[in-house]
Write a protein that holds these residues in place. Structure first.
Motif, PDB file in Angstrom:
ATOM      1  N   LEU A   1      10.351  16.984 -13.963  1.00 33.43           N
ATOM      2  CA  LEU A   1       9.705  15.779 -14.492  1.00 33.43           C
ATOM      3  C   LEU A   1      10.566  14.542 -14.239  1.00 33.43           C
ATOM      4  CD1 LEU A   1       7.455  14.407 -16.109  1.00 33.43           C
ATOM      5  CD2 LEU A   1       8.690  15.028 -18.208  1.00 33.43           C
ATOM      6  N   LEU A   2      11.865  14.680 -14.467  1.00 36.82           N
ATOM      7  CA  LEU A   2      12.780  13.561 -14.213  1.00 36.82           C
ATOM      8  C   LEU A   2      12.876  13.243 -12.712  1.00 36.82           C
ATOM      9  CD1 LEU A   2      15.636  14.398 -16.760  1.00 36.82           C
ATOM     10  CD2 LEU A   2      13.859  12.649 -16.953  1.00 36.82           C
ATOM     11  N   CYS A   3      12.757  14.279 -11.894  1.00 38.68           N
ATOM     12  CA  CYS A   3      12.776  14.034 -10.438  1.00 38.68           C
ATOM     13  C   CYS A   3      11.592  13.171 -10.024  1.00 38.68           C
ATOM     14  CB  CYS A   3      12.749  15.365  -9.684  1.00 38.68           C
ATOM     15  SG  CYS A   3      14.303  16.270  -9.728  1.00 38.68           S
ATOM     16  N   PHE A   4      10.413  13.499 -10.563  1.00 44.67           N
ATOM     17  CA  PHE A   4       9.244  12.679 -10.243  1.00 44.67           C
ATOM     18  C   PHE A   4       9.405  11.254 -10.774  1.00 44.67           C
ATOM     19  CE2 PHE A   4       7.026  16.911 -10.075  1.00 44.67           C
ATOM     20  CZ  PHE A   4       6.696  16.849  -8.732  1.00 44.67           C
ATOM     21  N   LEU A   5       9.940  11.131 -11.968  1.00 39.52           N
ATOM     22  CA  LEU A   5      10.082   9.808 -12.574  1.00 39.52           C
ATOM     23  C   LEU A   5      11.164   8.960 -11.888  1.00 39.52           C
ATOM     24  CD1 LEU A   5       9.737  10.707 -16.373  1.00 39.52           C
ATOM     25  CD2 LEU A   5       8.031   9.666 -14.866  1.00 39.52           C
ATOM     26  N   CYS A   6      12.213   9.603 -11.366  1.00 46.68           N
ATOM     27  CA  CYS A   6      13.280   8.817 -10.712  1.00 46.68           C
ATOM     28  C   CYS A   6      12.788   8.164  -9.423  1.00 46.68           C
ATOM     29  CB  CYS A   6      14.507   9.683 -10.457  1.00 46.68           C
ATOM     30  SG  CYS A   6      14.414  10.734  -8.990  1.00 46.68           S
ATOM     31  N   SER A   7      11.630   8.597  -8.937  1.00 48.21           N
ATOM     32  CA  SER A   7      11.073   7.962  -7.737  1.00 48.21           C
ATOM     33  C   SER A   7      10.752   6.491  -7.988  1.00 48.21           C
ATOM     34  CB  SER A   7       9.817   8.693  -7.280  1.00 48.21           C
ATOM     35  OG  SER A   7      10.097  10.030  -6.969  1.00 48.21           O
ATOM     36  N   PHE A   8      10.400   6.196  -9.245  1.00 48.73           N
ATOM     37  CA  PHE A   8      10.056   4.814  -9.567  1.00 48.73           C
ATOM     38  C   PHE A   8      11.262   3.871  -9.447  1.00 48.73           C
ATOM     39  CE2 PHE A   8       6.764   7.296 -11.701  1.00 48.73           C
ATOM     40  CZ  PHE A   8       5.626   6.620 -11.319  1.00 48.73           C
ATOM     41  N   LEU A   9      12.474   4.412  -9.519  1.00 45.90           N
ATOM     42  CA  LEU A   9      13.674   3.572  -9.372  1.00 45.90           C
ATOM     43  C   LEU A   9      13.832   3.059  -7.939  1.00 45.90           C
ATOM     44  CD1 LEU A   9      16.232   5.666 -11.476  1.00 45.90           C
ATOM     45  CD2 LEU A   9      15.090   3.535 -12.137  1.00 45.90           C
ATOM     46  N   PHE A  10      13.200   3.721  -6.999  1.00 44.90           N
ATOM     47  CA  PHE A  10      13.308   3.311  -5.600  1.00 44.90           C
ATOM     48  C   PHE A  10      12.249   2.277  -5.207  1.00 44.90           C
ATOM     49  CE2 PHE A  10      15.359   7.410  -5.792  1.00 44.90           C
ATOM     50  CZ  PHE A  10      16.450   7.287  -4.956  1.00 44.90           C
TER      51      PHE A  10
ATOM     52  N   PRO B   1       0.812  -1.230   0.000  1.00 42.87           N
ATOM     53  CA  PRO B   1       0.000   0.000   0.000  1.00 42.87           C
ATOM     54  C   PRO B   1       0.839   1.272   0.000  1.00 42.87           C
ATOM     55  CG  PRO B   1      -0.896  -1.594   1.540  1.00 42.87           C
ATOM     56  CD  PRO B   1       0.400  -2.154   1.061  1.00 42.87           C
ATOM     57  N   LEU B   2       1.927   1.263   0.775  1.00 37.56           N
ATOM     58  CA  LEU B   2       2.775   2.447   0.810  1.00 37.56           C
ATOM     59  C   LEU B   2       3.459   2.668  -0.527  1.00 37.56           C
ATOM     60  CD1 LEU B   2       3.977   4.737   2.505  1.00 37.56           C
ATOM     61  CD2 LEU B   2       5.746   3.134   3.280  1.00 37.56           C
ATOM     62  N   GLY B   3       3.980   1.596  -1.105  1.00 38.24           N
ATOM     63  CA  GLY B   3       4.632   1.725  -2.406  1.00 38.24           C
ATOM     64  C   GLY B   3       3.661   2.145  -3.487  1.00 38.24           C
ATOM     65  N   MET B   4       2.454   1.593  -3.426  1.00 35.11           N
ATOM     66  CA  MET B   4       1.442   1.951  -4.424  1.00 35.11           C
ATOM     67  C   MET B   4       1.058   3.425  -4.299  1.00 35.11           C
ATOM     68  SD  MET B   4      -2.303   0.214  -5.023  1.00 35.11           S
ATOM     69  CE  MET B   4      -1.537  -1.395  -5.222  1.00 35.11           C
ATOM     70  N   ALA B   5       0.905   3.919  -3.072  1.00 35.58           N
ATOM     71  CA  ALA B   5       0.536   5.323  -2.866  1.00 35.58           C
ATOM     72  C   ALA B   5       1.620   6.260  -3.390  1.00 35.58           C
ATOM     73  CB  ALA B   5       0.277   5.572  -1.388  1.00 35.58           C
ATOM     74  N   LEU B   6       2.873   5.929  -3.101  1.00 38.05           N
ATOM     75  CA  LEU B   6       3.974   6.776  -3.571  1.00 38.05           C
ATOM     76  C   LEU B   6       4.097   6.734  -5.088  1.00 38.05           C
ATOM     77  CD1 LEU B   6       6.654   5.924  -0.847  1.00 38.05           C
ATOM     78  CD2 LEU B   6       5.368   8.057  -1.083  1.00 38.05           C
ATOM     79  N   ALA B   7       3.910   5.552  -5.664  1.00 35.76           N
ATOM     80  CA  ALA B   7       3.997   5.443  -7.124  1.00 35.76           C
ATOM     81  C   ALA B   7       2.897   6.258  -7.798  1.00 35.76           C
ATOM     82  CB  ALA B   7       3.918   3.974  -7.528  1.00 35.76           C
ATOM     83  N   CYS B   8       1.681   6.174  -7.249  1.00 33.90           N
ATOM     84  CA  CYS B   8       0.572   6.950  -7.820  1.00 33.90           C
ATOM     85  C   CYS B   8       0.825   8.452  -7.696  1.00 33.90           C
ATOM     86  CB  CYS B   8      -0.737   6.579  -7.148  1.00 33.90           C
ATOM     87  SG  CYS B   8      -1.301   4.899  -7.510  1.00 33.90           S
ATOM     88  N   THR B   9       1.373   8.841  -6.560  1.00 33.05           N
ATOM     89  CA  THR B   9       1.679  10.262  -6.354  1.00 33.05           C
ATOM     90  C   THR B   9       2.718  10.740  -7.349  1.00 33.05           C
ATOM     91  OG1 THR B   9       1.185  10.032  -3.999  1.00 33.05           O
ATOM     92  CG2 THR B   9       2.455  11.956  -4.677  1.00 33.05           C
ATOM     93  N   ALA B  10       3.777   9.943  -7.512  1.00 31.67           N
ATOM     94  CA  ALA B  10       4.823  10.324  -8.463  1.00 31.67           C
ATOM     95  C   ALA B  10       4.282  10.392  -9.883  1.00 31.67           C
ATOM     96  CB  ALA B  10       5.979   9.316  -8.373  1.00 31.67           C
ATOM     97  N   LEU B  11       3.416   9.432 -10.215  1.00 32.45           N
ATOM     98  CA  LEU B  11       2.848   9.430 -11.565  1.00 32.45           C
ATOM     99  C   LEU B  11       1.963  10.656 -11.796  1.00 32.45           C
ATOM    100  CD1 LEU B  11       2.469   7.930 -14.236  1.00 32.45           C
ATOM    101  CD2 LEU B  11       0.563   6.691 -13.173  1.00 32.45           C
ATOM    102  N   CYS B  12       1.158  11.000 -10.807  1.00 34.07           N
ATOM    103  CA  CYS B  12       0.267  12.160 -10.941  1.00 34.07           C
ATOM    104  C   CYS B  12       1.054  13.452 -11.140  1.00 34.07           C
ATOM    105  CB  CYS B  12      -0.634  12.281  -9.725  1.00 34.07           C
ATOM    106  SG  CYS B  12      -1.864  10.956  -9.613  1.00 34.07           S
ATOM    107  N   PHE B  13       2.065  13.659 -10.339  1.00 31.46           N
ATOM    108  CA  PHE B  13       2.838  14.893 -10.460  1.00 31.46           C
ATOM    109  C   PHE B  13       3.709  14.881 -11.709  1.00 31.46           C
ATOM    110  CE2 PHE B  13       1.862  15.332  -5.896  1.00 31.46           C
ATOM    111  CZ  PHE B  13       1.417  16.631  -5.898  1.00 31.46           C
ATOM    112  N   SER B  14       4.056  13.715 -12.188  1.00 31.81           N
ATOM    113  CA  SER B  14       4.779  13.665 -13.463  1.00 31.81           C
ATOM    114  C   SER B  14       3.877  14.153 -14.587  1.00 31.81           C
ATOM    115  CB  SER B  14       5.249  12.236 -13.750  1.00 31.81           C
ATOM    116  OG  SER B  14       6.144  11.790 -12.764  1.00 31.81           O
TER     117      SER B  14
END
Length: 730
Positions: free
Chosen positions: A509-518, A461-474
């Motif tokens: 944009l790249l900052c938001f996308l680099c979140s997915f690497l974590f 759930p935590l990973g999913m929430a962060l991924a959705c947040t990063a995707l939205c702001f991207s």
């Protein structure tokens, strides 16, 4: 109290003779316990024959008329009275007489000759012992030393059924006359000394399994805390030494040890102090060891014209056979493995006891080392409903370990719970075992359970929430970039250095996308890319804000046309700040990758029940150098942006730059303590949250006001609108 009485090796002959005692001729009825001979303490009982055997047996003890008479011999010994009668000794006498009767009845043994006897009571006194021996040698009463009352002696040999100490006492005297002595007690290694006892022969074979059998019996019933009561003689000392050695090997402890004299009578209160100490002991089991006196049934065979010298040769080299068909050898150098029988005393009303065989012990070398117990035949003593327990400390259960009590034997211990990460899967463990790194102990510390593998996953759930947040702001960042591209010729976009705005939006944009690497299971590639991209992309973003701040300062502080700074502003040299600052971060990252790059690590120690798969930073120094450089760059940008906060309102981006860098610095200053106080996937989540929060701060503070004007106040996005706004603010 439960007493284990060990009296040496029990001979099978004794059992057979005991069954035949009822057939003894009535001629021996004068030897019963009520006999006047015993009541008046006759020194001996005899029957004549062509050959005479002497027998010394423990039958009774006597008391004198007074203590003074006992000490100073003021009265004749015949005035003594019987104090205690030994019924077991009486059975030895019956067996001895039965054997003689069998010999006399047999036409094949000693033909045309009769075998007589002379019985003596074996007093528990050195003086009485020597007196009886002199009586045997003198063949008359009272004894006369160095004289015999017969012209032709008929005395051939002496049979002793008592302790080895008694044999030593009379042996020193009988050795002077080379009188053969047959010792019927358990084997004593001291009596093997042929220099001192050349005329003594032991019926019992050598054996060393008694102590081992006794300890095996203790282990079988889980008796590890015992008292020991042994005879105060050489055999008792030897047995005690053997027993304590076996106890130390098998983990049995001695609570108390006492010795009882075998030559002195115990009849005074002070003589029972050692018994009372044992009764007061915390141990419920007592091992009592005395001399194993067995019934005698020796069948002689050979030349009927015997002399003492010939008898010695006969005893040394002849293999005898008893009535049970078993071979008996008196060679003191032979070694035979014994079989020990275990008996249980059944108590009946009126003091009647019945001995029941409940088991056997075979020492090593005879059918292997084994103990056989038929527990269904064991009857508990009166007052006991179950087998008694005898331990110094109760067993430590699973999950506990033993800690020895200071100053106490190793059987006395305290039980403590196993430490963390350790277990004990057996009772009475001396130490706890550490679980493998991939496992953890259960709550009871009794077994190791497999650890669950965890990381910040997309299904979490935590990973999913962060991924959705990063995707939205991207998506939002991409949309803002599209808006700026669409309105690239508008005064609002052009007035704030359109090129730098594009670079800043792309970096965000790249900052938001680099979140997915974590997010997801870490591997070597993602560990390197996530850390390096984070450092470089954020350096580009911050250096872009720095370039914007420098541009604003030059635009409003440099007023003289044609000046050098004015030319720098117009030519766009300020934009070179971005690659310059980024190059420094790239050099730091290159050193980081060249020395100790990030790698995938399996963390088994942070969480007791979880295996954390994470990215190890590798060189911590290089990581903090890159983070420190980024922080210094952010603080410098914040300072320059702060200097532009009071510029004209039409160009109020300076205020937004100041506020955005203030948010950025606040996020990363807060990040450091929170990051180091967490672990596992929460630590990764904190890092992603900081990336998203700081990126949102830059995006919202810098570009939200511009989008507000472009979409909601399009009239302000014109040259006239900007001038009117300038005039109004002015």
């Amino acid at each position: 109290m439960l007493f284990i009485i060990c009296r040496g090796q029990r001979s099978r002959e004794g059992s057979e003779w005991a069954l035949a005692l009822g057939h003894i001729d009535a001629a021996y009825s004068n030897l019963t316990p009520t006999s006047a001979n015993l009541i008046h303490s006759q020194p001996s009982v005899d029957r004549d024959g062509d050959l005479v055997l002497g027998g010394f047996f423990p039958l009774y003890t006597v008391i004198h008329d007074s203590e003074l008479n006992r000490k100073f011999f003021m009265s004749h010994p015949r005035e003594m009275q019987v104090d205690w009668f030994n019924y077991r000794g009486y059975s030895y006498v019956l067996a001895f007489l039965f054997a003689i009767e069998e010999i006399n009845r047999s036409p094949h043994l000693l033909p045309n000759m009769s075998l007589g006897f002379r019985l003596y009571n074996a007093y528990p006194s050195d003086i009485s012992t020597l007196k009886s021996a002199l009586g045997w040698l003198s063949e008359g009463e009272p004894p006369i030393p160095n004289y015999t009352c017969q012209k032709h002696t008929k005395s051939m040999a002496v049979t002793v059924a008592l302790t080895s100490e008694f044999s030593m006492q009379i042996g020193a005297l009988l050795e002077l006359y080379r009188t053969p002595q047959i010792f019927c007690g358990s084997f004593d290694p001291l009596l093997r000394n042929k220099d001192q006892f050349s005329s003594l022969y032991q019926m019992a074979p050598k054996h060393n399994g008694l102590a081992s059998g006794m300890v095996s019996l203790l282990i079988h019933f889980e008796w590890t805390w015992v008292n020991i009561l042994v005879s105060d003689d050489v055999k008792g000392d030897q047995f005690l030494w053997d027993l304590r050695r076996e106890m130390a090997i098998k983990g049995v402890c001695m609570a108390l040890m006492e010795k009882i004299s075998v030559t002195e009578k115990i009849d005074r209160p002070k003589d029972f102090t050692n018994i009372l100490r044992i009764l007061d002991s915390s141990a419920n089991v007592v091992i009592v060891y005395g001399d194993g006196i067995t019934s005698i049934a020796l069948v002689l065979a050979g030349d009927h014209h015997l002399t003492t010298h010939k008898l010695h040769q006969f005893l040394k080299h002849t293999q005898l056979e008893n009535s049970a068909g078993e071979h008996v050898s008196l060679d003191g150098n032979r070694y035979e493995m014994s079989k020990y029988e275990i008996f249980n005393y059944w108590n009946f009303p009126e003091g009647f006891e019945f001995h029941v065989k409940v088991g056997e012990f075979f020492p090593q070398g005879l059918h292997g080392h084994s103990l056989r117990i038929q527990e269904e035949l064991i009857e508990c003593a009166i007052g006991f409903e179950e087998m008694p327990h005898s331990v110094c400390s109760k067993s430590c259960g699973l999950g506990f370990m033993r800690i020895l009590q200071e100053g106490q034997p190793f059987c006395c211990f305290d039980c403590i719970l196993c430490p963390e990460k350790r277990i004990s899967n057996q009772t009475d463990s001396d130490q706890c075992m550490e679980c493998p790194q991939s496992q953890y102990p259960n709550t009871e510390r009794t077994r190791c359970l497999p650890k669950s593998v965890t990381f910040l996953d997309y299904q979490d759930p935590l990973g999913m929430a962060l991924a959705c947040t990063a995707l939205c702001f991207s998506v939002v960042t991409a949309m803002v970039l599209g808006v700026f591209v669409k309105y690239r010729d508008s005064p609002m976009v052009k007035a704030n250095n359109r090129t730098l705005s594009y670079v800043l939006l792309l970096s965000l944009l790249l900052c938001f996308l680099c979140s997915f690497l974590f997010i997801g299971r870490p591997n070597a590639v993602t560990c390197i890319l996530s850390n390096i991209s984070f450092a470089v992309i954020f350096t580009v973003a911050v250096s872009t804000v720095l370039a914007k701040s420098i541009t604003v300062i030059l635009a409003f502080k440099v007023l003289r046309p044609g000046g050098i700074l004015r030319q720098l502003l117009v030519s766009g040299v300020v934009n070179s700040v971005i690659p310059f600052c980024s190059l420094i971060q790239l050099i730091i990252c290159g050193i980081w990758l060249g020395t100790s790059p990030p790698f995938t690590d399996i963390n088994t120690y942070s969480e007791p029940r979880i295996i954390i798969i994470e990215c190890n930073k590798g060189s911590v120094t290089a990581f903090y150098c890159g983070l420190g450089y980024l922080g210094s760059l952010a603080l410098g940008t914040l300072f320059l942006a702060y200097l532009t906060r009071n510029l004209p309102g039409a160009f109020n981006e300076a205020k937004f730059l100041t506020f955005s860098m203030l948010v950025f610095c606040s996020v990363w200053v807060t990040f450091l303590p929170v990051y180091h106080s967490t672990q596992g996937k929460v630590m990764v989540a904190v890092e992603i949250f900081s990336i998203l929060a700081s990126s949102v701060g830059l995006l919202g503070c810098i570009f939200a006001p511009k989008c507000y004007v472009i979409f909601l106040h399009p009239d302000g996005n014109t040259s006239k609108g900007l001038k009117n706004k300038t005039y109004m603010k002015g």
